[in-house]
Design a protein around this motif. Structure first.
Motif, mmCIF file in Angstrom:
data_model
loop_
_atom_site.group_PDB
_atom_site.id
_atom_site.type_symbol
_atom_site.label_atom_id
_atom_site.label_comp_id
_atom_site.label_asym_id
_atom_site.label_seq_id
_atom_site.Cartn_x
_atom_site.Cartn_y
_atom_site.Cartn_z
ATOM 1 N N LEU B 251 3.816 1.974 0.662
ATOM 2 C CA LEU B 251 2.854 2.853 1.342
ATOM 3 C C LEU B 251 3.316 3.259 2.733
ATOM 4 N N SER B 252 4.241 2.513 3.320
ATOM 5 C CA SER B 252 4.742 2.932 4.627
ATOM 6 C C SER B 252 5.548 4.229 4.488
ATOM 7 N N PRO B 255 3.411 7.273 6.402
ATOM 8 C CA PRO B 255 3.692 7.652 7.805
ATOM 9 C C PRO B 255 5.157 7.983 8.040
ATOM 10 N N VAL B 284 -7.217 3.350 -2.658
ATOM 11 C CA VAL B 284 -7.987 3.379 -1.423
ATOM 12 C C VAL B 284 -7.070 3.181 -0.212
ATOM 13 N N ALA B 285 -6.116 2.270 -0.342
ATOM 14 C CA ALA B 285 -5.180 2.031 0.755
ATOM 15 C C ALA B 285 -4.352 3.277 1.040
ATOM 16 N N ALA B 288 -6.465 5.771 2.859
ATOM 17 C CA ALA B 288 -6.695 5.325 4.234
ATOM 18 C C ALA B 288 -5.449 5.535 5.096
ATOM 19 N N ALA B 289 -4.277 5.368 4.492
ATOM 20 C CA ALA B 289 -3.033 5.505 5.244
ATOM 21 C C ALA B 289 -2.673 6.966 5.493
ATOM 22 N N PHE B 331 -12.129 8.391 7.354
ATOM 23 C CA PHE B 331 -11.509 7.523 8.358
ATOM 24 C C PHE B 331 -9.998 7.419 8.169
ATOM 25 N N CYS B 333 -6.016 7.853 8.341
ATOM 26 C CA CYS B 333 -5.090 8.045 9.466
ATOM 27 C C CYS B 333 -4.259 9.293 9.249
#
Lengths: 334, 334, 334, 334
Positions: B251-252, B255, B284-285, B288-289, B331, B333
């Motif tokens: 998931l990184s 970004p 969901v993660a 959110a990310a 919410f 990012c």
């Protein structure tokens, strides 16, 4: 195949599952313990879908016991496969070296290198006409023209030629190519593998950068299931965290594959290490470990090569490497 | 680009190298220390062949400073790319979910799932007609017939469709397909990428199992260099040593890619984890990310799915997942 | 070291950074291009903290050019290090084999194996007294008693002994041990490395499961910085996605380390492959590739060994392996 | 446990093996097929040595069905473990953030950061006194003096403190430390784990760079087998081929571990990504995926930090991250 059930499974669903499995012609042996129930399946499980079973509510895990490959399996074909390319034999005790430039650049370059590698003992000539390059801005190969130059070099030197196909639309150009190479990035290009399975021509199948040995054999199985039993497996390094080498050469693949399959196994130390200075020690190590052959990049002028210059040997370095390889061959582990 | 020379290099060869580099239009800044000499190259180095330079006797290492991708590079295109598929938007703040079965099995199955995922908020329908399977003995997809069924489901539900191409010979069947998917195993099928670069249609490009983010962008660059700027990047897990999950979801990458490129980034938690129970938390993660979308496998009867049953959500589980995703979206990012 | 600045950096901050760097005794060469500014640092950069520099707002990336290891660096110590253990020499053309059981089990077992491996040509005896086991419920070694048995076997056979330390609190037991082994899991146990750096005794340092070759050398550097220059490096396989072998043996580490360092390099094919049947081919390959020695597990009764039975050779298999290794040694790549 | 025998095994040896297994109190169920025989073992197999069985001539492979961990296993302890540190709770629905500088540098630095992170909502203070550094030439921490400063900061702010132990010889300094951290490089320092198992104090156990989730739980099992049930598991990224991030954060470890164990699971996005700019999205993603807490590096002046400046947040960035985390917490997947 072994199915491990969850704790206290719904007995009706267990019954249903067993009926479904028996319907596929399988025998079932139950082992019931306090914390787990194991179903041992006996029979031909190659058509059983592990994913579907695993999706059942009552199932914890499914483990395959039998290898999922048949044609490539040494259990069913104990004798080594020997590939014949003209007068060259590969496998079953026959060692052969394939050498040549990363990419075909010109008639002069190719024929010069071909003459040199032949003199040093290479049995086949390699050269890339279609080049898979990470960047769209890098040299992509001479393509059809490259195949022509390879055929000219074959005529001049008598060496059979090995070259890579990148897409099925190119296949019509490979009629006179002796061995068709499937590159690491195409190891799981299943449509291509199926089509190559219909040919009567050896296929050199390179291991993918992150492919297990079992996956390599499943890709060989794609070719063999179509009728073409002439597959040469090639270990060329896998991707790991190490950056001192381009890839990590997995030489233990030689004894591991030897036990799993009857197909011949060759090693490409050039792509594996990415550094000319490491090619000779890894070539010698591969031969000592029992490889059936090698594939080595040789260029008459590495510093001006259109690709992979860093890992190409000069003809002199190649001759030196061949001598070292031939010295250890009598003591190779087979 | 920075070239580090070996200790005490032959000055004539250094001079020759610098002439060669200046001939390519580059400026050179030398830094000479006691143990090392560094040449800093300034200008457009995208055509410089690192391998060839590295092969020079006087060179120790070559390090690229500039990114080798241009079209995909956020530095040159600061604004987010927004992909439009019918009335659906993806990227630049527009979040969209693609859902559907692993493989198309029948009209009934596909339309039922399509209606369910649409009701739950999916924006596009996925379904495999051509299926890349590790084993030649596994279900290979309905192929042309599968595409037909997808088009029927599109007509019935109004959902744009996303489906995978496995070989260029299938391309003629994709005329009415809205988004063409390039699978992880084909991320470096460069001939296919070039051809898809000539289309005027969004391409969903999945990250290869052992591909770096830079390589993913280089593959996007292949498509974009041909003129097609509509590329959706998809993180779907990479291969590591861990066996508790099918792959390791990175998931990184969200970004990291966000900083590198302006292209939209979606996440496929189904293939990444391989377990239905992990799809919701990872979906969901990802939201959110800051992912721009998700791709999720949904099947009306996972235990009898023809492929990937273990990782498919039921329509009910998918609706639950969508609710959870929508709850965190405000919410996220970005 | 090369510092790449972000596009259009704040000039005051660049000035400040350059002052800070000059204050560390470094010379700076600037290369300014249209899209990037590069600062080349010349001088001793081993004390420069890459992380701190990277944290600066104006910095895009920092790349190290010089190796961060000095004592272990071949550039500063061109001649091979030769380790002497009693009359045994290792390195600089001296090849030595260390053999023995995974764990010390009894006087009889150890002395029987010791006699056998000595007869077959082993130069040193290995045996685990303190055993790192993944499970707390597995046999943990005879500990102090095991060291005693090793010293008895040394007395009986004259073979120097090699055994692993797991914690500094055990160090007092190692007074008469000839070579102290640091296991793969402790390669970055820096407190231990520092303490071992104060001894006058060879340290056999195993590569960690996910350690790069540079990290291995940095760990050697910890020992050497304390004054102890007697470090033997051991390649024993790294962790990858492949499951056909216990680890993936990285034999290209031999030529790679040979170029980087003057320290001797040995290979442990037992732990690397995890299968007795693969030990011989990998031992021979390692010797052919130029290793300075081998470490091999031998047990008189592998099926009843208290640990690692699967990868242990019988004395007969070891003798056969030694013959094969000795046959290729004259042709090894050095 | 399932033992797969080789084709046509020696019946006497099979009989002998079955006697040996029954002698260990195990029931055996045989499944005999044409090409394979499977022995299903039922009972407590945690003491069975897979390696020894695998070394038997008649055995092809051995597969473990039961998990080798007991104390950490959710099957035997269904309820979540809640760790209490003073008035702070972690696990079982209680979310807590640990924050502070990579290394303790001075009273001023530490107390300033402590006050800031407390104000932003952190529940515990972290700070390194003993620092594991790859290079022996890098700052190694204030050591005993650092512990003193942490205790002062605890007194000033009331925050419980978390700090890393690197060697058992340092243990006497940790009497007043609230949570002892075992770093990734020490996850398999088994002697240390055993000793920490004798304490009555929470242990924060970080996942090793190349450790599977099962190995992480086996290391927790070492601590728990000694009597100390207070173990906090920490995912902090694993080592892969990707270089855009320092490590690859494996967030699927959260749902995977949640199913395997009752122990609380926290995530360290600072070490995982290595870049301050990626900490916030990964912190929010971890919270959304159901983590029980976070560990985040915060420094008042990252550009002058003595270590890990590149990945440290400023107090302002940390406060912003905390707000984002708290916003998604109500929607977290648990």
């Amino acid at each position: 195949m072994v199915i491990v059930l969850k704790q206290k499974p719904d007995e009706n669903k267990v019954e249903e599952l067993m009926k479904r499995l028996r319907g596929m012609g399988l025998d079932i042996h139950q082992s019931r313990g306090q914390n787990s129930t194991i179903l041992g399946l006996v029979g031909d499980t190659s058509a059983v879908d592990i994913d579907a079973l695993s999706a059942l509510e009552i199932v914890e895990t499914v483990k395959r016991i039998q290898e999922p490959y048949k044609n490539a399996n040494r259990k069913f074909h104990p004798a080594d496969t020997v590939i014949e390319v003209g007068s060259v034999k590969l496998g079953g005790g026959n060692f052969a070296v394939i050498a040549g430039p990363c990419s075909v650049e010109s008639h002069e370059q190719l024929c010069a290198v071909a003459a040199d590698v032949k003199a040093a003992g290479a049995a086949m000539l390699r050269g890339g006409a279609f080049k898979p390059r990470t960047s769209p801005y890098a040299f992509q190969g001479l393509r059809g023209e490259g195949i022509k130059l390879l055929l000219e070099a074959k005529k001049e030197t008598g060496l059979p030629i090995v070259t890579e196909i990148m897409d099925l639309s190119q296949l019509y150009l490979f009629d006179e190519v002796d061995v068709i190479q499937v590159g690491a990035r195409n190891m799981q290009n299943f449509e291509m593998l199926k089509e190559l399975g219909r040919l009567h021509k050896p296929i050199l199948l390179k291991r993918g950068l992150s492919s297990t040995l079992q996956e390599l054999l499943m890709s060989a199985e794609y070719i063999m299931a179509g009728g073409n039993q002439q597959v040469i497996l090639c270990e060329r390094g896998i991707r790991t965290f190490e950056t001192a080498t381009r890839n990590t050469l997995d030489l233990s693949a030689i004894p591991a594959l030897r036990a799993m399959t009857h197909l011949p196994i060759i090693v490409d130390p050039s792509h594996a290490t990415g550094h000319a200075s490491m090619v000779k020690p890894m070539a010698v190590a591969a031969a000592a470990a029992g490889a059936d052959g090698l594939m080595i990049e040789v260029h008459n002028d590495p510093a001006n090569a259109l690709c992979d210059g860093q890992q190409s040997l000069t003809p002199g370095q190649f001759a030196d490497t061949m001598q070292a390889v031939q010295a250890v061959l009598p003591f190779a582990c087979r």
